[in-house]
Design a protein around this motif. Structure first.
Motif, PDB file in Angstrom:
ATOM      1  N   PHE A   1      43.644  50.884  29.447  1.00 48.40           N
ATOM      2  CA  PHE A   1      45.110  50.877  29.364  1.00 48.40           C
ATOM      3  C   PHE A   1      45.707  52.111  30.034  1.00 48.40           C
ATOM      4  CE2 PHE A   1      44.531  48.045  25.506  1.00 48.40           C
ATOM      5  CZ  PHE A   1      44.823  46.895  26.216  1.00 48.40           C
ATOM      6  N   VAL A   2      45.060  53.262  29.863  1.00 51.28           N
ATOM      7  CA  VAL A   2      45.542  54.479  30.522  1.00 51.28           C
ATOM      8  C   VAL A   2      45.448  54.317  32.035  1.00 51.28           C
ATOM      9  CG1 VAL A   2      45.032  56.935  30.909  1.00 51.28           C
ATOM     10  CG2 VAL A   2      45.106  56.023  28.582  1.00 51.28           C
ATOM     11  N   LEU A   3      44.311  53.803  32.523  1.00 52.67           N
ATOM     12  CA  LEU A   3      44.155  53.586  33.968  1.00 52.67           C
ATOM     13  C   LEU A   3      45.185  52.596  34.505  1.00 52.67           C
ATOM     14  CD1 LEU A   3      40.274  53.466  34.435  1.00 52.67           C
ATOM     15  CD2 LEU A   3      41.851  55.149  35.373  1.00 52.67           C
ATOM     16  N   MET A   4      45.418  51.519  33.777  1.00 56.65           N
ATOM     17  CA  MET A   4      46.409  50.534  34.213  1.00 56.65           C
ATOM     18  C   MET A   4      47.804  51.158  34.255  1.00 56.65           C
ATOM     19  SD  MET A   4      44.999  47.137  32.271  1.00 56.65           S
ATOM     20  CE  MET A   4      46.489  46.217  32.514  1.00 56.65           C
ATOM     21  N   THR A   5      48.123  51.987  33.280  1.00 56.27           N
ATOM     22  CA  THR A   5      49.418  52.660  33.270  1.00 56.27           C
ATOM     23  C   THR A   5      49.540  53.593  34.466  1.00 56.27           C
ATOM     24  OG1 THR A   5      49.493  52.550  30.867  1.00 56.27           O
ATOM     25  CG2 THR A   5      50.937  54.163  31.913  1.00 56.27           C
ATOM     26  N   LEU A   6      48.486  54.361  34.744  1.00 53.26           N
ATOM     27  CA  LEU A   6      48.507  55.268  35.892  1.00 53.26           C
ATOM     28  C   LEU A   6      48.636  54.496  37.207  1.00 53.26           C
ATOM     29  CD1 LEU A   6      45.799  57.868  34.786  1.00 53.26           C
ATOM     30  CD2 LEU A   6      48.289  58.167  34.838  1.00 53.26           C
ATOM     31  N   ILE A   7      47.930  53.372  37.317  1.00 51.61           N
ATOM     32  CA  ILE A   7      48.041  52.541  38.520  1.00 51.61           C
ATOM     33  C   ILE A   7      49.473  52.066  38.695  1.00 51.61           C
ATOM     34  CG2 ILE A   7      47.433  50.267  39.473  1.00 51.61           C
ATOM     35  CD1 ILE A   7      44.590  50.744  38.353  1.00 51.61           C
ATOM     36  N   ASN A   8      50.074  51.590  37.622  1.00 51.74           N
ATOM     37  CA  ASN A   8      51.448  51.082  37.707  1.00 51.74           C
ATOM     38  C   ASN A   8      52.456  52.198  37.986  1.00 51.74           C
ATOM     39  OD1 ASN A   8      51.234  48.248  37.416  1.00 51.74           O
ATOM     40  ND2 ASN A   8      50.718  48.547  35.277  1.00 51.74           N
ATOM     41  N   LEU A   9      52.200  53.393  37.486  1.00 48.96           N
ATOM     42  CA  LEU A   9      53.135  54.493  37.694  1.00 48.96           C
ATOM     43  C   LEU A   9      53.012  55.135  39.068  1.00 48.96           C
ATOM     44  CD1 LEU A   9      53.057  56.392  34.269  1.00 48.96           C
ATOM     45  CD2 LEU A   9      54.951  55.088  35.243  1.00 48.96           C
ATOM     46  N   PHE A  10      51.788  55.357  39.507  1.00 42.66           N
ATOM     47  CA  PHE A  10      51.594  56.195  40.687  1.00 42.66           C
ATOM     48  C   PHE A  10      51.116  55.465  41.943  1.00 42.66           C
ATOM     49  CE2 PHE A  10      50.982  59.099  37.042  1.00 42.66           C
ATOM     50  CZ  PHE A  10      52.074  59.906  37.276  1.00 42.66           C
ATOM     51  N   LEU A  11      50.511  54.324  41.792  1.00 41.88           N
ATOM     52  CA  LEU A  11      50.011  53.617  42.971  1.00 41.88           C
ATOM     53  C   LEU A  11      51.106  52.700  43.488  1.00 41.88           C
ATOM     54  CD1 LEU A  11      47.552  53.279  44.776  1.00 41.88           C
ATOM     55  CD2 LEU A  11      46.801  51.449  43.294  1.00 41.88           C
ATOM     56  N   LYS A  12      51.734  53.130  44.534  1.00 41.39           N
ATOM     57  CA  LYS A  12      52.842  52.371  45.109  1.00 41.39           C
ATOM     58  C   LYS A  12      52.313  51.117  45.785  1.00 41.39           C
ATOM     59  CE  LYS A  12      55.754  55.427  43.820  1.00 41.39           C
ATOM     60  NZ  LYS A  12      56.061  55.307  42.453  1.00 41.39           N
ATOM     61  N   THR A  13      53.029  50.036  45.600  1.00 48.49           N
ATOM     62  CA  THR A  13      52.623  48.744  46.137  1.00 48.49           C
ATOM     63  C   THR A  13      52.449  48.801  47.652  1.00 48.49           C
ATOM     64  OG1 THR A  13      53.764  47.651  44.321  1.00 48.49           O
ATOM     65  CG2 THR A  13      53.228  46.296  46.215  1.00 48.49           C
ATOM     66  N   GLU A  14      53.322  49.519  48.349  1.00 50.04           N
ATOM     67  CA  GLU A  14      53.241  49.588  49.806  1.00 50.04           C
ATOM     68  C   GLU A  14      51.920  50.204  50.262  1.00 50.04           C
ATOM     69  OE1 GLU A  14      55.893  51.427  48.171  1.00 50.04           O
ATOM     70  OE2 GLU A  14      57.001  49.555  48.045  1.00 50.04           O
ATOM     71  N   ILE A  15      51.500  51.271  49.583  1.00 51.21           N
ATOM     72  CA  ILE A  15      50.242  51.931  49.937  1.00 51.21           C
ATOM     73  C   ILE A  15      49.065  51.012  49.626  1.00 51.21           C
ATOM     74  CG2 ILE A  15      48.710  53.855  49.347  1.00 51.21           C
ATOM     75  CD1 ILE A  15      51.277  55.510  48.872  1.00 51.21           C
ATOM     76  N   LEU A  16      49.115  50.383  48.459  1.00 50.10           N
ATOM     77  CA  LEU A  16      48.050  49.470  48.066  1.00 50.10           C
ATOM     78  C   LEU A  16      47.915  48.326  49.068  1.00 50.10           C
ATOM     79  CD1 LEU A  16      45.993  48.899  45.833  1.00 50.10           C
ATOM     80  CD2 LEU A  16      47.720  47.527  44.718  1.00 50.10           C
TER      81      LEU A  16
ATOM     82  N   TRP B   1      36.724  46.123  33.777  1.00 49.08           N
ATOM     83  CA  TRP B   1      37.372  46.124  35.088  1.00 49.08           C
ATOM     84  C   TRP B   1      38.352  44.963  35.247  1.00 49.08           C
ATOM     85  CZ3 TRP B   1      37.509  49.897  38.559  1.00 49.08           C
ATOM     86  CH2 TRP B   1      36.558  50.906  38.457  1.00 49.08           C
ATOM     87  N   PHE B   2      38.173  43.899  34.489  1.00 46.44           N
ATOM     88  CA  PHE B   2      39.008  42.702  34.682  1.00 46.44           C
ATOM     89  C   PHE B   2      40.508  42.976  34.582  1.00 46.44           C
ATOM     90  CE2 PHE B   2      35.218  39.922  33.220  1.00 46.44           C
ATOM     91  CZ  PHE B   2      34.648  40.021  34.475  1.00 46.44           C
ATOM     92  N   PRO B   3      41.001  43.664  33.531  1.00 44.34           N
ATOM     93  CA  PRO B   3      42.452  43.903  33.476  1.00 44.34           C
ATOM     94  C   PRO B   3      42.952  44.774  34.633  1.00 44.34           C
ATOM     95  CG  PRO B   3      41.375  44.629  31.438  1.00 44.34           C
ATOM     96  CD  PRO B   3      40.309  44.149  32.349  1.00 44.34           C
ATOM     97  N   ILE B   4      42.141  45.745  35.044  1.00 47.86           N
ATOM     98  CA  ILE B   4      42.533  46.614  36.158  1.00 47.86           C
ATOM     99  C   ILE B   4      42.610  45.802  37.445  1.00 47.86           C
ATOM    100  CG2 ILE B   4      41.819  48.602  37.557  1.00 47.86           C
ATOM    101  CD1 ILE B   4      40.478  49.681  34.942  1.00 47.86           C
ATOM    102  N   LEU B   5      41.607  44.974  37.682  1.00 51.18           N
ATOM    103  CA  LEU B   5      41.598  44.148  38.891  1.00 51.18           C
ATOM    104  C   LEU B   5      42.738  43.137  38.872  1.00 51.18           C
ATOM    105  CD1 LEU B   5      37.738  43.618  39.195  1.00 51.18           C
ATOM    106  CD2 LEU B   5      39.176  45.174  40.526  1.00 51.18           C
ATOM    107  N   LYS B   6      43.054  42.612  37.696  1.00 52.52           N
ATOM    108  CA  LYS B   6      44.179  41.677  37.578  1.00 52.52           C
ATOM    109  C   LYS B   6      45.482  42.381  37.947  1.00 52.52           C
ATOM    110  CE  LYS B   6      46.611  38.127  35.801  1.00 52.52           C
ATOM    111  NZ  LYS B   6      47.974  38.474  36.113  1.00 52.52           N
ATOM    112  N   THR B   7      45.667  43.613  37.481  1.00 50.77           N
ATOM    113  CA  THR B   7      46.855  44.392  37.824  1.00 50.77           C
ATOM    114  C   THR B   7      46.934  44.606  39.338  1.00 50.77           C
ATOM    115  OG1 THR B   7      46.810  45.529  35.695  1.00 50.77           O
ATOM    116  CG2 THR B   7      48.037  46.602  37.460  1.00 50.77           C
ATOM    117  N   LEU B   8      45.809  44.953  39.948  1.00 47.06           N
ATOM    118  CA  LEU B   8      45.786  45.148  41.403  1.00 47.06           C
ATOM    119  C   LEU B   8      46.111  43.850  42.133  1.00 47.06           C
ATOM    120  CD1 LEU B   8      42.668  47.478  41.765  1.00 47.06           C
ATOM    121  CD2 LEU B   8      45.077  48.125  41.906  1.00 47.06           C
ATOM    122  N   MET B   9      45.571  42.742  41.645  1.00 51.37           N
ATOM    123  CA  MET B   9      45.835  41.453  42.280  1.00 51.37           C
ATOM    124  C   MET B   9      47.315  41.091  42.143  1.00 51.37           C
ATOM    125  SD  MET B   9      43.812  37.835  41.887  1.00 51.37           S
ATOM    126  CE  MET B   9      42.205  38.492  42.233  1.00 51.37           C
TER     127      MET B   9
END
Length: 186
Positions: free
Chosen positions: A67-82, A112-120
């Motif tokens: 959950f912490v990783l997913m929150t960090l991904i959503n906060l800091f990993l900009k969709t354009e960069i991804l 890894w599944f929830p993290i990968l789902k967030t990335l997808m």
């Protein structure tokens, strides 16, 4: 029905998600099985309950990390960069990143599944997710032991075939699934 009355469309409105019933049905069925077990064999039901509590206590800290990783991904990993590195126009960069992160990833696969789902959901190609998952089978820490038992030639060929087939699998998935749309529908 009156002749000029508009027909109500029972289809889903754009932008609204249908509630998913599958997880709730699974939960209800599991609860029912526990109740039936308790009726017929209370000792087994108690044992199953104790194992369930042990499993929850074991998984809870890992879920917190996820959950912490997913929150960090959503906060800091900009969709354009991804999307630049792992979106539909990412090219060979996306494949290489997926291969390397799959090989270097650690931890239980289900975490890894929830993290990968967030990335997808952010637009990562389904094929790149598949490549990541496939290459988790290559574990650098086990390669020396595998070489001891199977020989260097075998391990090199197996590793190369795993990487190549993962890319082929990713290409096939990308052909059939569209990022963020078909890939995650339940």
């Amino acid at each position: 029905m009156k002749p000029n009355q508009p027909v109500k469309n029972k289809q889903q409105k754009p932008g609204k998600k249908r509630p998913r019933k599958g997880p709730w049905i699974f939960l209800a069925a599991t609860g029912l099985l526990y109740l039936l077990t308790a009726l017929f064999n209370s000792g087994k039901a108690q044992e199953a309950g104790e194992r369930f509590i042990h499993l929850v206590l074991e998984i809870a800290p890992l879920l917190l990390v996820v959950f912490v990783l997913m929150t960090l991904i959503n906060l800091f990993l900009k969709t354009e960069i991804l999307l630049k590195y792992m979106g539909k126009d990412s090219g060979i960069k996306g494949w290489i990143i997926s291969i390397l992160t799959g090989i270097l990833s650690i931890g239980a696969i289900y975490m890894w599944f929830p993290i990968l789902k967030t990335l997808m959901d952010k637009g990562v190609k389904p094929g790149l997710i598949a490549v990541f998952l496939y290459n988790r089978g290559i574990k650098l820490n086990w390669l020396p032991l595998m070489m001891l038992y199977f020989g260097m030639k075998y391990v090199i060929v197996l590793t190369l075939v795993t990487v190549l087939v993962s890319v082929l699998q990713g290409i096939i998935l990308d052909f059939f699934l569209k990022p963020g749309k078909d890939a995650v529908s339940a």
